[in-house]
Write a protein that holds these residues in place. Structure first.
Motif, mmCIF file in Angstrom:
data_model
loop_
_atom_site.group_PDB
_atom_site.id
_atom_site.type_symbol
_atom_site.label_atom_id
_atom_site.label_comp_id
_atom_site.label_asym_id
_atom_site.label_seq_id
_atom_site.Cartn_x
_atom_site.Cartn_y
_atom_site.Cartn_z
ATOM 1 N N UNK A 273 -30.087 -29.208 -28.121
ATOM 2 C CA UNK A 273 -31.179 -29.194 -27.523
ATOM 3 C C UNK A 273 -30.275 -30.837 -26.539
ATOM 4 N N UNK A 274 -30.783 -30.654 -24.733
ATOM 5 C CA UNK A 274 -30.799 -32.385 -24.962
ATOM 6 C C UNK A 274 -31.797 -32.872 -25.310
ATOM 7 N N UNK A 275 -31.878 -34.260 -25.114
ATOM 8 C CA UNK A 275 -32.591 -35.183 -25.812
ATOM 9 C C UNK A 275 -32.569 -36.855 -24.944
ATOM 10 N N UNK A 276 -33.819 -36.846 -24.341
ATOM 11 C CA UNK A 276 -33.083 -37.974 -23.500
ATOM 12 C C UNK A 276 -33.341 -39.617 -24.372
ATOM 13 N N UNK A 277 -32.330 -40.386 -23.386
ATOM 14 C CA UNK A 277 -31.507 -41.338 -24.468
ATOM 15 C C UNK A 277 -32.724 -42.559 -24.339
ATOM 16 N N UNK A 278 -33.752 -41.982 -23.881
ATOM 17 C CA UNK A 278 -34.969 -43.100 -24.473
ATOM 18 C C UNK A 278 -35.814 -42.270 -25.995
ATOM 19 N N UNK A 279 -35.736 -41.798 -26.476
ATOM 20 C CA UNK A 279 -36.513 -40.862 -27.343
ATOM 21 C C UNK A 279 -35.802 -41.120 -28.368
ATOM 22 N N UNK A 280 -36.712 -41.159 -29.345
ATOM 23 C CA UNK A 280 -35.868 -42.241 -30.520
ATOM 24 C C UNK A 280 -35.107 -40.569 -31.668
ATOM 25 N N UNK A 281 -35.251 -39.727 -31.341
ATOM 26 C CA UNK A 281 -34.203 -38.995 -32.021
ATOM 27 C C UNK A 281 -32.657 -39.145 -31.871
ATOM 28 N N UNK A 282 -32.888 -39.608 -29.931
ATOM 29 C CA UNK A 282 -31.275 -40.136 -30.017
ATOM 30 C C UNK A 282 -30.175 -40.565 -30.682
ATOM 31 N N UNK A 283 -31.522 -41.561 -30.842
ATOM 32 C CA UNK A 283 -29.938 -42.465 -32.127
ATOM 33 C C UNK A 283 -29.841 -42.214 -33.179
ATOM 34 N N UNK A 284 -30.963 -41.070 -33.824
ATOM 35 C CA UNK A 284 -30.212 -40.684 -35.458
ATOM 36 C C UNK A 284 -28.816 -40.186 -35.208
ATOM 37 N N UNK A 285 -27.938 -40.548 -36.182
ATOM 38 C CA UNK A 285 -26.959 -40.918 -35.597
ATOM 39 C C UNK A 285 -26.071 -40.012 -37.383
ATOM 40 N N UNK A 286 -24.531 -39.759 -36.758
ATOM 41 C CA UNK A 286 -23.882 -39.532 -38.325
ATOM 42 C C UNK A 286 -24.277 -38.945 -38.844
ATOM 43 N N UNK A 287 -24.362 -39.029 -40.665
ATOM 44 C CA UNK A 287 -24.928 -37.523 -40.824
ATOM 45 C C UNK A 287 -26.617 -38.234 -41.470
ATOM 46 N N UNK A 288 -27.217 -38.968 -41.422
ATOM 47 C CA UNK A 288 -28.138 -39.001 -40.933
ATOM 48 C C UNK A 288 -29.189 -37.856 -40.460
ATOM 49 N N UNK A 289 -30.623 -37.459 -40.844
ATOM 50 C CA UNK A 289 -31.564 -36.840 -40.710
ATOM 51 C C UNK A 289 -32.795 -37.927 -39.852
ATOM 52 N N UNK A 290 -33.135 -37.162 -39.033
ATOM 53 C CA UNK A 290 -35.059 -37.623 -38.439
ATOM 54 C C UNK A 290 -35.858 -36.722 -37.563
ATOM 55 N N UNK A 291 -37.063 -36.878 -38.182
ATOM 56 C CA UNK A 291 -37.569 -36.095 -37.958
ATOM 57 C C UNK A 291 -39.572 -36.949 -37.561
ATOM 58 N N UNK A 292 -40.163 -36.111 -36.207
ATOM 59 C CA UNK A 292 -40.575 -36.600 -35.875
ATOM 60 C C UNK A 292 -42.214 -35.472 -35.962
ATOM 61 N N UNK A 293 -43.006 -35.670 -37.217
ATOM 62 C CA UNK A 293 -43.969 -35.239 -37.227
ATOM 63 C C UNK A 293 -45.157 -35.578 -36.234
ATOM 64 N N UNK A 294 -45.851 -34.945 -35.132
ATOM 65 C CA UNK A 294 -46.852 -35.152 -33.918
ATOM 66 C C UNK A 294 -47.667 -34.096 -34.766
ATOM 67 N N UNK A 295 -49.292 -34.455 -35.660
ATOM 68 C CA UNK A 295 -50.986 -34.270 -35.936
ATOM 69 C C UNK A 295 -51.320 -35.200 -35.125
#
Ligand SMILES: NC(=O)c1ccc[n+]([C@@H]2O[C@H](COP(=O)([O-])OP(=O)(O)OC[C@H]3O[C@@H](n4cnc5c(N)ncnc54)[C@H](OP(=O)(O)O)[C@@H]3O)[C@@H](O)[C@H]2O)c1
Length: 452
Positions: A273-295
């Protein structure tokens, strides 16, 4: 009735994760006991490869190569399954549940395929299955969805949930590596298996997406209904072009619901997926995981951490053991139900009906009139073009076919369209004589409903 003084655990599978659990339960035993008001006691540690047991800091009378010793011990309250796979592990879990024991597992493959059957066996036996370590290793995403966000519906969950893929794509992005080079590096550092298919084909991410979707929406969405594409086809050229356009390419798990009362349509998909540079998930790098939950109550939340490895995964397994210990202490195996099935009329949307924005990279003859022909096909399908970029032909590296002489990359960003319409239009575009290779199609996520 006096309170039980300790939780007796039978751990099966003393490999990477099992070894980590033994290490940290032993090392932080006093801290954990103080916090819980009771001890977590490793009554048995079992592995069929007994050489794995000999260096563990556990008295020899608690070590065994025979799983029946664990299952038949009436004092064992919890069986921890850390064997992996969907054969023996399933038999082990069902056997433990049928004996009234609680189960803790990190086995995402098994839960994604057979979760419904396993949780109904747990309910039948008034027992429970805990599975924090099955999604995103050390990140407490299961407990957060189940307990921390109990007041919420979940319109959107986005996740970078596979460290191997994220490492490969991060290295391709940071150092302009080709996929094969980044994969080789990941393997040499122990981040990718010798056979990396489960990770790079997106299957591991799809297992996790299935579990998250099922928990969040209260029905088993079914692994077979999770749409999956891996990262083998992501090229260095697409990463470079995406960067110029303001995007980073990530393997993203997407769980979206239309929030329609008790009968929502849920989409569950994993793809580059193309993710805009401005979104926080675009800076989850390397072996790290990131999850955004919208409730719908809490709004956006973000989780970040290590998604695998002995230590991070052990942290999650031990948190499940803590829940089991508190349940035992307060006399209820189901104080917090591990999985709640409540949406009887919900359904999973097929990929045909999913709507997204798209990045297309065509490889076309370098002559006039090409854009008009392609635009005509898209226009006929009611798909509108947001922007067009024509690039000069890049220098191809030996052994790679990113471009060939006489052709140029033509990039089109599309407005929101239905997946099926885009696929049908691209098939027609690829039939044009001016189009020289199969068009690359990557979905674009703009995170309209979540924080940028
Ligand atoms: N590794 C991670 O970072 C990670 C992260 C999250 C979740 N998980 C999940 O955690 C689980 C365990 O993964 P792992 O990486 O720890 O695997 P692993 O290192 O291969 O450990 C599994 C252990 O179980 C043993 N085993 C296999 N069959 C057995 C049997 N019938 N009876 C007793 N022991 C048996 C294996 O022995 P042999 O080697 O002789 O087969 C091995 O020692 C999997 O479900 C995995 O998906 C792993």
């Amino acid at each position: 009735m006096s309170e039980p003084k300790q939780l007796n655990v039978g751990l099966v599978g003393a490999g990477v994760v099992g070894g980590g659990v033994v290490k940290h339960l032993t090392r932080n035993a006093d801290l954990i006991t103080e916090r819980l008001g009771m001890r977590i006691h490793l009554k048995w540690v079992c592995d069929k490869d007994e050489s794995r047991l000999k260096d563990l800091p556990i008295p020899v009378q608690h070590l065994t190569g025979e799983v029946q010793k664990v299952l038949q011990d009436p004092d064992v309250h919890v069986v921890v399954e850390l064997v992996g796979g969907t054969g023996f592990a399933k038999t082990l879990i069902l056997d433990a549940l049928n004996r009234g024991k609680v189960v803790v597992t990190a086995n995402k493959a098994l839960l994604a395929h057979d979760g419904e059957e396993l949780f109904s066996a747990a309910a039948k036996n008034s027992s429970n299955i805990f599975y924090e370590a099955s999604v995103c290793g050390g990140i407490p995403i299961i407990k957060s969805l189940r307990e921390g966000f109990v007041a919420n519906h979940f319109p959107i969950i986005y996740g970078i949930v596979n460290g191997t893929c994220n490492y490969i794509l991060s290295r391709m992005t940071a150092d302009d590596l080709h996929f094969e080079e980044a994969l080789e590096e990941a393997q040499s550092r122990g981040y990718a298996e010798a056979n990396p298919a489960l990770d790079i084909d997106g299957v591991d991410s799809a297992h996790k997406a299935t579990i998250l979707a099922s928990l969040a929406h209260g029905f088993w969405t079914g692994f077979e209904n999770t749409y999956v594409e891996g990262i083998r086809q992501v090229s260095r050229l697409d990463i470079q072009i995406a960067r110029e356009l303001g995007y980073t390419i990530k393997l993203l798990a997407v769980v979206k619901s239309d929030g329609d009362g008790n009968s929502p349509a849920v989409e569950v998909r994993v793809h580059p997926t193309l993710i805009p540079h401005s979104h926080v998930l675009s800076s989850v790098n390397g072996v790290f995981n990131g999850v955004v939950v919208n409730g719908d109550v809490v709004g956006d939340t973000m989780f970040y951490g290590r998604g695998a490895g002995a230590d991070a995964t052990a942290s999650a397994v031990i948190s499940d053991l803590a829940d089991a210990a508190l349940n035992l202490k307060f006399g209820s195996k189901q104080r917090v139900p591990a999985f709640v099935a409540h949406r009887l009329h919900a359904r999973v949307r097929t990929i045909d009906d999913v709507e997204s924005r798209y990045y297309l990279r065509l490889t076309v003859e370098d002559r006039s009139g090409v854009i008009a022909k392609v635009s005509q096909i898209l226009g006929d399908a009611d798909i509108s073009i947001a922007s067009v970029l024509q690039r000069e032909a890049p220098e191809p590296k030996a052994g790679h076919t990113e471009a060939s002489s006489g052709t140029v990359p033509l990039i089109m960003m599309l407005h929101t369209a239905k997946d099926r319409a885009v696929r049908e239009a691209v098939a027609k575009i690829d039939g044009l004589s001016v189009v020289k290779y199969k068009t690359v199609v990557i979905r674009v996520e703009n995170f309209d409903a979540t924080t940028k």
